[in-house]
Motif scaffolding. Structure first.
Motif, PDB file in Angstrom:
ATOM      1  N   SER A 161     -33.883  35.108  11.959  1.00 17.86           N
ATOM      2  CA  SER A 161     -33.685  35.189  13.408  1.00 17.86           C
ATOM      3  C   SER A 161     -33.026  36.491  13.814  1.00 17.86           C
ATOM      4  O   SER A 161     -32.132  36.996  13.125  1.00 17.86           O
ATOM      5  N   PHE A 196     -31.650  38.608  17.441  1.00 12.95           N
ATOM      6  CA  PHE A 196     -31.296  38.488  18.859  1.00 12.95           C
ATOM      7  C   PHE A 196     -30.929  39.862  19.407  1.00 12.95           C
ATOM      8  O   PHE A 196     -30.309  40.658  18.711  1.00 12.95           O
ATOM      9  N   TYR A 229     -28.760  41.464  22.740  1.00 11.11           N
ATOM     10  CA  TYR A 229     -27.872  41.196  23.855  1.00 11.11           C
ATOM     11  C   TYR A 229     -27.560  42.506  24.566  1.00 11.11           C
ATOM     12  O   TYR A 229     -27.551  43.573  23.954  1.00 11.11           O
ATOM     13  N   PHE A 255     -27.565  37.554  26.789  1.00 13.88           N
ATOM     14  CA  PHE A 255     -28.786  37.386  26.011  1.00 13.88           C
ATOM     15  C   PHE A 255     -29.966  38.106  26.669  1.00 13.88           C
ATOM     16  O   PHE A 255     -30.169  38.042  27.893  1.00 13.88           O
ATOM     17  N   TYR A 301     -35.075  36.784  21.824  1.00 10.35           N
ATOM     18  CA  TYR A 301     -34.895  36.141  20.522  1.00 10.35           C
ATOM     19  C   TYR A 301     -36.209  36.151  19.749  1.00 10.35           C
ATOM     20  O   TYR A 301     -37.257  35.822  20.292  1.00 10.35           O
ATOM     21  N   LEU A 312     -26.570  45.165  21.885  1.00  7.76           N
ATOM     22  CA  LEU A 312     -26.181  44.571  20.611  1.00  7.76           C
ATOM     23  C   LEU A 312     -27.352  43.833  19.996  1.00  7.76           C
ATOM     24  O   LEU A 312     -28.093  43.128  20.687  1.00  7.76           O
ATOM     25  N   LEU A 351     -30.079  30.018  15.137  1.00  6.61           N
ATOM     26  CA  LEU A 351     -28.778  29.782  15.761  1.00  6.61           C
ATOM     27  C   LEU A 351     -28.335  28.365  15.436  1.00  6.61           C
ATOM     28  O   LEU A 351     -28.373  27.482  16.250  1.00  6.61           O
ATOM     29  N   GLN A 369     -24.080  34.087  13.093  1.00  3.47           N
ATOM     30  CA  GLN A 369     -24.844  35.173  13.667  1.00  3.47           C
ATOM     31  C   GLN A 369     -24.056  36.456  13.411  1.00  3.47           C
ATOM     32  O   GLN A 369     -22.882  36.555  13.787  1.00  3.47           O
ATOM     33  N   PHE A 403     -23.464  40.474  13.947  1.00  9.09           N
ATOM     34  CA  PHE A 403     -23.748  41.477  14.963  1.00  9.09           C
ATOM     35  C   PHE A 403     -23.748  42.884  14.371  1.00  9.09           C
ATOM     36  O   PHE A 403     -22.992  43.185  13.438  1.00  9.09           O
TER      37      PHE A 403
END
Lengths: 111, 116
Positions: free
Chosen positions: B31, B33, B35, B45, B48, B91, B99, B105, B107
């Motif tokens: 996964s 993501f 941001y 957000f 995804y 980010l 999730l 998660q 970063f």
């Protein structure tokens, strides 16, 4: 709508004093909640999560469904606790996943 | 091992220029993501991915924003015709199992975009 509120933008305490960073949430259902921390010039990292019932670096957080709160507490603050703290609500729905963050609280622990 | 990396770390663009921001997730993480974090705000957000599939792009602020992850590893966030309101830290985060309440998660350090 699901949201997270951190009412204090700035919080300043002296070393050795208790500290509480407030987090309130809006969520229909039984939420899980996380606290993330960002130290100066470092990346965002997970501090603790409700489901683990853990204490990390002396911090704890209790989920209060009646008050819809997940406040972060530490009985004796240390200077190295100075950082930005974000409360976050993980959402998984309809095949999507995301974190909903509060605006953050900057904690300063003075010597 | 290496964590999530992002490049460039800083980008200054003139209004109207296109930019591309890169994210290298932790190897094997399913996964990914993106941001957006405006000054004084928490991360918000954007989109995804699960492997190469973009499962949610509901957070992208306009059709000038486009993200891809063609081989299920590296991802690129592209912003076309940048505007001043696009100035923010972008980010990227990755997770081994999505999730989940049990999987963290991770970063990246972020890319600070300034549109002049």
């Amino acid at each position: 709508a699901q949201r997270v509120t951190q009412p204090e933008k700035l919080l300043s305490v002296f070393k050795g004093a208790p500290v509480e960073l407030k987090c309130n949430y809006s969520y229909s259902g039984s939420p899980e909640l996380f606290w993330y921390v960002q130290y100066s010039r470092q990346r965002l990292q997970l501090l603790l999560r409700h489901i683990s019932r853990e204490s990390i670096k002396g911090f704890t957080a209790d989920l209060n469904k009646g008050e819809t709160s997940f406040h972060l507490k530490k009985p004796f603050a240390q200077e190295e606790d100075s950082a930005m703290y974000y409360c976050a609500l993980p959402l998984t729905q309809g095949g999507s996943e995301k974190l909903v963050f509060g605006k953050g609280t900057k904690l300063t622990v003075n010597p | 091992g290496a964590g999530v990396s992002q490049s460039p770390r800083y980008k200054v663009a003139k209004r109207g220029q296109d930019v591309a921001l890169r994210c290298d997730p932790i190897s094997g993480h399913v996964s990914l993501f993106w941001y957006q974090q405006a000054l004084g705000q928490g991360p918000e957000f954007l989109t995804y991915f699960q492997n190469e599939a973009q499962l949610d792009k509901s957070g992208l602020p306009s059709d000038r924003f486009f993200a891809e992850r063609p081989e299920g590893s590296v991802s690129t966030l592209k912003i076309q015709r940048t505007q001043q309101e696009d100035s923010a830290v972008y980010l990227c985060a990755s997770s081994s199992q999505g999730l989940s309440l049990y999987y963290e998660q991770y970063f990246g350090p972020g890319t600070r975009l300034t549109v002049t």
